[in-house]
Scaffold this motif. Structure first.
Motif, PDB file in Angstrom:
ATOM      1  N   THR A 233      24.876 -22.035  13.948  1.00 14.54           N
ATOM      2  CA  THR A 233      25.542 -21.283  12.634  1.00 14.54           C
ATOM      3  C   THR A 233      24.649 -20.231  12.171  1.00 14.54           C
ATOM      4  OG1 THR A 233      27.413 -22.911  12.219  1.00 14.54           O
ATOM      5  CG2 THR A 233      26.743 -21.175  10.607  1.00 14.54           C
ATOM      6  N   VAL A 234      23.534 -20.867  11.624  1.00 12.94           N
ATOM      7  CA  VAL A 234      22.371 -19.922  11.164  1.00 12.94           C
ATOM      8  C   VAL A 234      21.698 -18.953  11.883  1.00 12.94           C
ATOM      9  CG1 VAL A 234      19.786 -20.350   9.989  1.00 12.94           C
ATOM     10  CG2 VAL A 234      21.815 -21.700   9.544  1.00 12.94           C
ATOM     11  N   THR A 235      21.619 -19.550  13.204  1.00 14.04           N
ATOM     12  CA  THR A 235      20.613 -18.388  14.114  1.00 14.04           C
ATOM     13  C   THR A 235      21.673 -17.736  15.089  1.00 14.04           C
ATOM     14  OG1 THR A 235      20.524 -20.106  15.871  1.00 14.04           O
ATOM     15  CG2 THR A 235      18.823 -20.074  14.078  1.00 14.04           C
ATOM     16  N   GLY A 236      22.777 -18.104  15.534  1.00 11.64           N
ATOM     17  CA  GLY A 236      23.618 -17.462  16.291  1.00 11.64           C
ATOM     18  C   GLY A 236      23.310 -17.615  17.787  1.00 11.64           C
ATOM     19  N   ILE A 237      22.329 -18.637  18.020  1.00 15.13           N
ATOM     20  CA  ILE A 237      21.917 -18.971  19.186  1.00 15.13           C
ATOM     21  C   ILE A 237      22.865 -20.112  19.939  1.00 15.13           C
ATOM     22  CG2 ILE A 237      20.093 -19.921  20.624  1.00 15.13           C
ATOM     23  CD1 ILE A 237      18.205 -18.488  18.773  1.00 15.13           C
ATOM     24  N   LYS A 238      23.274 -20.011  20.926  1.00 12.43           N
ATOM     25  CA  LYS A 238      24.059 -21.205  21.744  1.00 12.43           C
ATOM     26  C   LYS A 238      23.331 -22.348  21.780  1.00 12.43           C
ATOM     27  CE  LYS A 238      27.140 -22.253  25.493  1.00 12.43           C
ATOM     28  NZ  LYS A 238      27.738 -21.607  26.786  1.00 12.43           N
ATOM     29  N   LYS A 304      16.874 -21.333   7.385  1.00  7.16           N
ATOM     30  CA  LYS A 304      16.799 -19.899   6.865  1.00  7.16           C
ATOM     31  C   LYS A 304      15.332 -19.573   6.173  1.00  7.16           C
ATOM     32  CE  LYS A 304      21.823 -19.964   5.524  1.00  7.16           C
ATOM     33  NZ  LYS A 304      22.847 -19.696   4.724  1.00  7.16           N
ATOM     34  N   SER A 305      14.868 -20.486   5.634  1.00  6.84           N
ATOM     35  CA  SER A 305      13.440 -20.106   4.955  1.00  6.84           C
ATOM     36  C   SER A 305      12.309 -20.212   6.069  1.00  6.84           C
ATOM     37  CB  SER A 305      13.146 -21.448   4.044  1.00  6.84           C
ATOM     38  OG  SER A 305      12.795 -22.699   4.649  1.00  6.84           O
ATOM     39  N   SER A 306      12.760 -21.035   7.176  1.00  2.56           N
ATOM     40  CA  SER A 306      11.491 -21.011   8.240  1.00  2.56           C
ATOM     41  C   SER A 306      11.638 -19.783   9.262  1.00  2.56           C
ATOM     42  CB  SER A 306      11.263 -22.253   8.705  1.00  2.56           C
ATOM     43  OG  SER A 306      12.470 -22.749   9.502  1.00  2.56           O
ATOM     44  N   GLY A 307      12.903 -19.414   9.315  1.00  2.72           N
ATOM     45  CA  GLY A 307      13.285 -18.370  10.584  1.00  2.72           C
ATOM     46  C   GLY A 307      13.278 -19.020  11.732  1.00  2.72           C
ATOM     47  N   TRP A 308      13.296 -20.264  11.954  1.00  2.94           N
ATOM     48  CA  TRP A 308      13.049 -20.832  13.135  1.00  2.94           C
ATOM     49  C   TRP A 308      14.095 -20.739  14.257  1.00  2.94           C
ATOM     50  CZ3 TRP A 308      14.972 -25.952  15.575  1.00  2.94           C
ATOM     51  CH2 TRP A 308      14.426 -26.379  16.668  1.00  2.94           C
ATOM     52  N   ARG A 309      13.995 -20.383  15.315  1.00  8.46           N
ATOM     53  CA  ARG A 309      14.951 -20.045  16.330  1.00  8.46           C
ATOM     54  C   ARG A 309      14.788 -20.950  17.676  1.00  8.46           C
ATOM     55  NH1 ARG A 309      17.959 -15.746  15.012  1.00  8.46           N
ATOM     56  NH2 ARG A 309      18.527 -15.105  17.312  1.00  8.46           N
ATOM     57  N   GLY A 310      13.883 -22.009  17.547  1.00  9.98           N
ATOM     58  CA  GLY A 310      13.946 -22.861  18.757  1.00  9.98           C
ATOM     59  C   GLY A 310      12.493 -23.124  19.270  1.00  9.98           C
ATOM     60  N   ALA A 311      11.499 -22.104  19.155  1.00  3.95           N
ATOM     61  CA  ALA A 311      10.269 -22.284  19.833  1.00  3.95           C
ATOM     62  C   ALA A 311       9.529 -23.216  19.193  1.00  3.95           C
ATOM     63  CB  ALA A 311       9.444 -20.655  19.432  1.00  3.95           C
ATOM     64  N   ARG A 312       8.378 -23.584  19.916  1.00  2.81           N
ATOM     65  CA  ARG A 312       7.301 -24.656  19.339  1.00  2.81           C
ATOM     66  C   ARG A 312       6.685 -23.936  18.209  1.00  2.81           C
ATOM     67  NH1 ARG A 312       5.055 -29.118  21.392  1.00  2.81           N
ATOM     68  NH2 ARG A 312       6.100 -28.655  23.370  1.00  2.81           N
ATOM     69  N   HIS A 313       6.511 -24.869  17.166  1.00  5.17           N
ATOM     70  CA  HIS A 313       5.593 -24.502  15.967  1.00  5.17           C
ATOM     71  C   HIS A 313       5.040 -25.534  15.514  1.00  5.17           C
ATOM     72  CE1 HIS A 313       4.922 -21.919  12.358  1.00  5.17           C
ATOM     73  NE2 HIS A 313       4.655 -22.934  11.770  1.00  5.17           N
ATOM     74  N   GLN A 314       3.661 -25.321  15.362  1.00 10.58           N
ATOM     75  CA  GLN A 314       2.691 -26.344  14.811  1.00 10.58           C
ATOM     76  C   GLN A 314       2.426 -26.384  13.273  1.00 10.58           C
ATOM     77  OE1 GLN A 314       2.949 -28.160  18.225  1.00 10.58           O
ATOM     78  NE2 GLN A 314       1.319 -29.079  16.975  1.00 10.58           N
ATOM     79  N   PHE A 315       2.752 -27.396  12.762  1.00 12.88           N
ATOM     80  CA  PHE A 315       2.312 -27.468  11.192  1.00 12.88           C
ATOM     81  C   PHE A 315       1.036 -28.077  10.886  1.00 12.88           C
ATOM     82  CE2 PHE A 315       6.752 -26.673  11.704  1.00 12.88           C
ATOM     83  CZ  PHE A 315       7.211 -25.975  10.842  1.00 12.88           C
ATOM     84  N   GLY A 316       0.500 -28.937  11.985  1.00 13.36           N
ATOM     85  CA  GLY A 316      -0.749 -29.771  11.418  1.00 13.36           C
ATOM     86  C   GLY A 316      -0.224 -31.144  11.601  1.00 13.36           C
ATOM     87  N   LEU A 317      -1.054 -32.043  11.048  1.00 12.20           N
ATOM     88  CA  LEU A 317      -0.670 -33.458  11.225  1.00 12.20           C
ATOM     89  C   LEU A 317       0.138 -33.637  10.284  1.00 12.20           C
ATOM     90  CD1 LEU A 317      -4.438 -34.986  11.692  1.00 12.20           C
ATOM     91  CD2 LEU A 317      -2.553 -34.872  13.382  1.00 12.20           C
TER      92      LEU A 317
END
Length: 317
Positions: A233-238, A304-317
């Motif tokens: 719903t948020v991203t429009g990605i199946k 919505k705040s992160s804008g994540w669309r499915g890719a790997r993202h590192q945040f640290g430990l």
């Protein structure tokens, strides 16, 4: 209150997801000074905290450095303690947590806030293997025996796990989302990068109310089905759910985990515990943190705040 009169809080693991949240929130409140303890004072995360006004201190966590740890806590009024997920054997997290607590008490810290979890070994009678949980619970039990005011936080499953470790995989026009829980099982989740700090600020600002208590930090109780539906719903990605709950399923989607069998055992034990026994015990008030912080991110708000669309993202430990 002048800047020098503000209480000083030492934050362990200050460049981790939880630690950065705590350090940043305390600094932005303008109520506290922060001493950021980290193994690498030259990291980008450490430099960012320094820019906000934190004092950066190198804190080696290996054997033979207890005097250095005591010095790192010297003159601190309070401390936020956490243990990173270590190799799941020989009670490694308990040993480290005990060292940190002993150093803080020896240095004269007045109030310890420790990030803990439930004792899976005790609750299940040894049926589930999750030392990442149990060792933290043992540290909390140890802190309760020390001559220091103490409080605890206990974080739910991290939303960020899906971005860092259980990363979706594109197949054709569909994003497959392997999730470590059954599709319709509702579990507590949270964003540690935004939720930890406000909870710790509340505890430190009202120590009498929170003395000896454990504060669960929960953003939303949600199922994998709802996670996937909300993502679409948020991203429009199946997107489609895939189960990574069993050992075979986990290793099918993430074969790299097989290089560390103890880690695989723990990952399976942890999620089986959550499903069969409940992530949090019934004694916990799961709405507590959301009452304290009405701005706590739900999964939808996190997306919505992160804008994540499915890719790997590192945040640290």
């Amino acid at each position: 209150m002048s800047e020098d009169q503000r209480p000083l809080i030492a934050v362990v693991g200050a460049t981790s997801k939880q630690g950065r949240s705590v350090a940043t929130t305390l600094l932005e409140s303008n109520q506290y000074r922060v001493r950021a303890l980290t193994r690498n004072r030259d990291s980008a995360e450490a430099r960012a905290l320094a820019d906000l006004g934190a004092e950066i201190v190198a804190a080696p966590l290996g054997y033979g450095h207890q005097k250095d740890l005591v010095a790192a806590f010297q003159n601190a009024d309070g401390a936020y303690l956490m243990t990173p997920q270590l190799e799941p054997q020989d009670n490694a997290e308990f040993v480290l947590g005990k060292k940190l607590a002993d150093a803080a008490v020896e240095a004269g810290v007045g109030h310890i806030v420790f990030s803990t979890l439930d004792n899976v070994d005790k609750i299940t009678g040894g049926k589930k293997y999750a030392p990442h949980f149990t060792d933290k619970a043992l540290v909390a039990d140890y802190i309760r025996t020390l001559p220091v005011t103490h409080s605890f936080v206990s974080l739910a499953f991290f939303y960020t796990n899906l971005l860092e470790y259980y990363v979706p995989q594109m197949k054709g026009d569909t994003l497959l989302m392997p999730i470590y829980l059954p599709e319709d099982f509702c579990a507590p989740f949270v964003d540690p990068t935004t939720a930890t700090g406000p909870a710790v600020l509340s505890i430190l600002s009202d120590p009498d109310t929170f003395r000896g208590k454990t504060l669960p930090i929960v953003g939303e109780i949600i199922s994998p089905r709802e996670i996937v539906d909300t993502f679409q719903t948020v991203t429009g990605i199946k997107a489609e759910y895939r189960s990574a709950y069993s050992r075979d399923e986990l290793l099918h989607y993430f074969p790299g985990f097989a290089a560390n069998d103890l880690l695989v055992q723990e990952l399976i034990g942890m999620v089986e515990y959550a499903v069969e026994y409940g992530y949090f015990g019934r004694e916990h008030d799961l709405d507590w943190s959301r009452r304290l912080n009405p701005d706590m991110l739900t999964w939808e708000k996190f997306l919505k705040s992160s804008g994540w669309r499915g890719a790997r993202h590192q945040f640290g430990l």
